[in-house]
Design an enzyme around this catalytic site. Structure first.
Site, PDB file in Angstrom:
ATOM      1  CB  SER A 130      -1.010  -0.091   1.103  1.00 17.06           C
ATOM      2  OG  SER A 130      -2.069   1.029   1.157  1.00 17.06           O
TER       3      SER A 130
ATOM      4  CG  ASP B 202      -6.005  -2.935  -4.298  1.00 16.55           C
ATOM      5  OD1 ASP B 202      -6.921  -2.100  -3.743  1.00 16.55           O
ATOM      6  OD2 ASP B 202      -4.694  -2.781  -3.935  1.00 16.55           O
TER       7      ASP B 202
ATOM      8  CG  HIS C   8      -5.381  -2.590  -0.646  1.00 23.53           C
ATOM      9  ND1 HIS C   8      -4.620  -1.869  -1.307  1.00 23.53           N
ATOM     10  CD2 HIS C   8      -4.731  -1.849   0.585  1.00 23.53           C
ATOM     11  CE1 HIS C   8      -3.734  -0.809  -0.895  1.00 23.53           C
ATOM     12  NE2 HIS C   8      -4.245  -0.983   0.319  1.00 23.53           N
TER      13      HIS C   8
END
Length: 676
Positions: free
Chosen positions: A494, A581, A613
């Site tokens: 991330s 995602d 994600h």
């Protein structure tokens, strides 16, 4: 000849001998399914539920508390790992939420834990059978165990309306239609809706006290501040407010009267180092049990002597480890206790608070427990960044290492604003340490828990001071003689993936390679594609990276986007992405893969069609880490496990992308223009 060989071994030194003593641990010990995890007691303590593999995926099981685990029955047959579960107040149902292959469109499900079936698992009921909706649970009723208060964004994708949900029938009844940017609904002990929060387009949040249909503003915070209601006091007249408004730097616990707007300070960190951590109240007496604060580790401040005595009793049984009350009966007479630490495989125990009886229940990873002597200690460290700001971090050195001139992986956490790394067992850290790498986990500015100034210090500093906080961590390790300056890799997920790309693009001489896991490469397309229900956070996001509606913001975002500095990337890069995602979309990976490919740069690409994600399916995780450890070994020379199970090898082959075939079509001409 044999004598000469032994002499040579002696001169090779203790470091090499110790390193040879540490085996390469199977990656399945770290990333495969645990045998048993997530245990919870039923409200009456007669049953225990837990997750265990069923059909290759962690599913919910149940058994009587006095039965062996072999007697347990599966309750679910999900093909997707779940996002947690809980018992209804009366124990009639187990409820859980689940999305579709990582798309974060959550539905709420219920299953009867007492249902009898001849084979397989009983049928679960989808209580919110709506497509492209992210259901949220606001309240689980104690007064009516058949009732939940939930939020659904089916009418307007950006905002959640409030509904009552009857578990037994699935009946939904709209309680409040959200046409005025409501972001939270707060209920008191009597389950009465008392406070609503609204966030405007500037990120200012207001609390409104609800009396009948009348909403009265009682408290307000700016986008750079935070406040939340932790709970209500004993007689429901006041609520516990945690806030860092105004001159406060460290968030503090107050008691607020919503009618008079008067607030009274209760507590802040006695050491004045970190934000207020947690407040735990007795659900029956409504009195305080403890408050907590997390610096390097978590400290508890007990308000209840009986609980404190029980905690100290348990601590005495497990020295050097952390003890947590992970589940309890409604009357707090019986508990499931989780025991763990940085270099320990976790364990779960049943604890009778009255008799002090402590009964072992399970170890999630029994095979890891057998080899935990090879797990590495995680040590809190700190160092100064480029502007002198003190950066807290954790350093893990490989077992048997001298701690000098070793290859390093800088592991950067996600977020970035609010989350942080914590002390304790971390599967990725232990995996990397076992492969021979020192691991640095920096809590760079913008990380949560260290005060408002520290957290807001990351605003508009993507690729700048935030990146310096990581780069100066590398300098610190080199100055201390810990890191081999030619063998430092940056890795993260991330925001950590962004920091990886930024590290290779903006400081190309610092790192030997990077591993980017679901990281954004283009801040324009990142902001242009956030989920609709993140609308309330748009001003917050602009405050972090820049406002794309202004020329200054556009320039800042362009300069901070690694995609536009791809010419400077000259080190090998491994990119990992989930196709579903909703936060950092596949386009973020595709764009930079194409840019690197077209310039003849080295890039490997792993793409999972059934993840979002981050990877949650064990076979995907093991395939990803198999590729990661091979990549790291090739670049900085650590150890790696060459063999892998057939299903992992097959999955890795399926997820490995032929970069010559990657294409990207801009969402719109506007986005395409902004991306030039």
């Amino acid at each position: 000849m044999k004598k000469i060989f032994y002499v040579l071994l002696l001169f090779m030194g203790v470091h090499t001998a110790r390193a040879q003593e540490v085996p390469v641990l199977d990656r399945g010990l770290f990333f495969g399914n645990p045998e048993i995890s997530g245990g919870q007691l039923s409200p009456d303590g007669k049953w225990i539920s837990f997750t265990k593999e069923y059909g290759g995926i962690m599913n919910i099981w149940v058994k009587k508390i006095d039965e062996p685990f072999e007697k347990a029955r599966p309750l679910t047959d999900s093909k997707r790992p779940m996002n947690g579960y809980f018992w209804s107040e009366d124990g009639k149902y187990i409820l859980y939420v689940k999305d579709g292959n990582g798309d974060e469109n959550m539905n709420i499900f219920a299953v009867d834990p007492m249902a009898k079936v001849t084979t397989g698992a009983p049928e679960s009921r989808n209580l919110t059978p709506l497509k492209e909706v992210t259901a949220q649970i606001y309240m689980v009723s104690r007064k009516d165990p058949d009732l939940l208060m939930v939020g659904l964004n089916n009418r307007d994708k950006a905002w959640h309306d409030l509904y009552s949900l009857k578990i037994s029938t699935g009946e939904l009844k709209k309680i409040y239609e959200n046409t005025d940017r409501i972001t939270s609904y707060e209920f008191d002990w009597d389950e009465k809706l008392r406070v609503l929060s609204k966030t405007d387009d500037k990120g200012t949040t207001q609390f409104f006290y609800k009396e009948g249909d009348k909403l009265t503003p009682i408290y307000e915070t700016l986008v750079t501040e935070s406040a939340y209601i932790s709970n209500w006091n004993e007689d429901n007249s006041k609520f516990y407010l945690v806030t860092n408004k105004g001159n406060l730097d460290k968030s503090t616990l107050f008691l607020m009267d919503p009618k008079t707007k008067q607030i009274t300070k209760i507590e802040s960190d006695p050491k004045d180092k970190v934000d207020f951590g947690g407040l735990f109240l007795d659900r029956n007496t409504r009195k305080m049990i403890y408050t907590s604060y997390t610096g390097d580790k978590t400290e508890y401040y007990w308000k209840d002597k009986t609980w404190e005595e029980n905690y100290k009793f348990l601590q005495s049984k497990f020295p050097g480890r952390e003890v947590n009350f992970s589940s309890s009966t409604n009357d707090y007479s019986k508990f499931l206790v989780a025991v763990g630490g940085d270099k320990y495989a976790s364990e779960a125990y049943f604890f009778d608070a009255k008799t002090k009886q402590l009964i072992f229940q399970y170890t999630p990873r029994t095979e890891l427990k057998k080899v935990e002597k090879y797990l590495a200690a995680m040590t809190p460290v700190s160092y100064k960044s480029s502007d002198g700001l003190e950066i807290p971090a954790y350093l893990t050195l490989p077992v048997g290492s001298s701690g000098k001139n070793v290859p390093v992986v800088v592991l950067v956490h996600g977020g970035p604003k609010g989350p942080r790394d914590y002390w304790g067992y971390n599967s990725t850290v232990q995996f990397l340490a076992n492969r021979g790498y020192a691991v640095l986990q920096p809590n760079f500015r913008a990380s949560g828990g260290y005060g408002k100034k520290f957290q807001n210090g990351g605003d508009l500093q993507w690729g700048k001071l935030m990146q310096d906080d990581i780069t100066w961590g590398v300098k610190y390790l080199i100055d201390q003689g810990i890191a081999d300056k030619n063998k430092v890799v940056i890795m993260g997920g991330s925001y950590g993936g962004y920091a990886t790309l930024a590290g290779l693009a903006f400081t190309p001489d610092v790192y030997a390679a990077g591993v980017d896991i679901v990281g954004p490469s283009n801040l324009f397309t990142l902001l242009d594609s956030v989920p609709a229900y993140w609308e309330a956070a748009r001003a917050f996001l602009y405050g972090m990276v820049g406002d794309p509606k202004t020329e200054e913001g556009k320039k800042r975002m362009h300069d901070a986007s690694p995609l536009f500095s791809v010419d400077k990337i000259n080190k090998p890069l491994l990119i990992v992405q989930g196709a579903n995602d909703p936060r950092v979309k596949q386009a973020e990976a595709d764009q930079i893969v194409i840019a690197l490919r077209d310039k003849g740069k080295k890039v490997n690409y792993i793409l999972a069609d059934d993840e979002g994600h981050g990877f949650r399916k064990p076979v995907n995780s093991m395939a990803m880490y198999a590729e990661t450890e091979k990549f790291l070994a090739e670049v900085i020379g650590g150890r790696y496990q060459k063999e892998m199970p057939d299903n992992v090898a097959k999955r890795l082959k399926e997820m490995t992308v032929d970069i010559s075939k990657v294409t990207y079509t801009p969402k719109s001409e506007k986005t395409a223009g902004a991306s030039k």
